[in-house]
Motif scaffolding. Structure first.
Motif, short mmCIF file in Angstrom:
data_model
loop_
_atom_site.label_atom_id
_atom_site.label_comp_id
_atom_site.label_asym_id
_atom_site.label_seq_id
_atom_site.Cartn_x
_atom_site.Cartn_y
_atom_site.Cartn_z
N HIS A 97 2.35 -5.65 3.32
CA HIS A 97 1.47 -6.63 3.94
C HIS A 97 1.93 -8.00 3.43
O HIS A 97 1.85 -8.26 2.22
N SER A 153 2.89 -7.06 8.94
CA SER A 153 3.01 -5.81 8.18
C SER A 153 4.16 -5.01 8.72
O SER A 153 4.50 -5.09 9.91
N VAL A 159 -4.51 6.66 1.26
CA VAL A 159 -3.84 5.38 1.04
C VAL A 159 -4.30 4.78 -0.28
O VAL A 159 -5.49 4.64 -0.53
N GLU A 160 -3.33 4.46 -1.11
CA GLU A 160 -3.61 3.74 -2.35
C GLU A 160 -3.31 2.26 -2.08
O GLU A 160 -2.16 1.84 -2.03
N LYS A 161 -4.39 1.50 -1.87
CA LYS A 161 -4.24 0.08 -1.52
C LYS A 161 -3.88 -0.75 -2.74
O LYS A 161 -4.34 -0.48 -3.84
N GLY A 162 -3.05 -1.75 -2.51
CA GLY A 162 -2.68 -2.68 -3.57
C GLY A 162 -1.92 -2.06 -4.71
O GLY A 162 -2.09 -2.44 -5.87
N ASP A 164 0.86 -1.18 0.00
CA ASP A 164 0.00 0.00 0.00
C ASP A 164 0.90 1.24 0.00
O ASP A 164 1.97 1.23 0.62
#
Length: 135
Positions: free
Chosen positions: A121, A132, A79-82, A71
């Protein structure tokens, strides 16, 4: 007295022969950004240990499967997940003590200037243990 000594020796033997299990953990994170002209390339690494390894009885090889999702925390705290993800599989003739994982992605001109944070993660596919760490 003989029985007490015998019991103490037996307990000591069990304790010393018990299998020590390493804690699943991530460590030694690093992240770098390289200017490519109109964009930035981000390279980030993390090392892990304590994952479960499966031994192949036929070949004698040890195998570990680890998934990584990264992330990206932007300077405005969104937050820009993935942002990056992959599954790492490693095999070896000997037990694997630790593994290095790498993430690489590009930030184009739509990303603002500032300090970014990367959150790793990590999941052990053989045991479902998760951890994490951020840098």
């Amino acid at each position: 007295m003989k029985y007490l000594i015998l019991i103490l020796l037996t307990v000591s033997l069990f304790i010393s022969c018990s299998k020590k299990e390493d804690k699943f953990e991530a460590f030694s994170t690093e992240a770098f950004a390289y200017d490519l002209g109109g964009s930035w390339e981000v390279n980030a690494t993390v090392r892990i240990k304590g994952f479960t390894q499966i031994e192949d009885k036929e070949t004698g090889n040890y195998a570990a499967t680890i998934s990584l999702i990264v992330d990206l925390v932007k300077p405005d705290s969104t937050v820009e997940k993935g942002k990056f993800s992959y599954v790492h599989t490693e095999t070896s003739k000997e037990k694997i003590s630790d593994v290095g994982l790498e993430a690489q992605f590009e930030l184009d001109s739509t990303y603002q200037e500032g300090d970014y944070k990367i959150i790793f993660h990590i999941k052990d596919a053989n045991s479902d243990n998760q951890t994490s760490i951020e840098t």
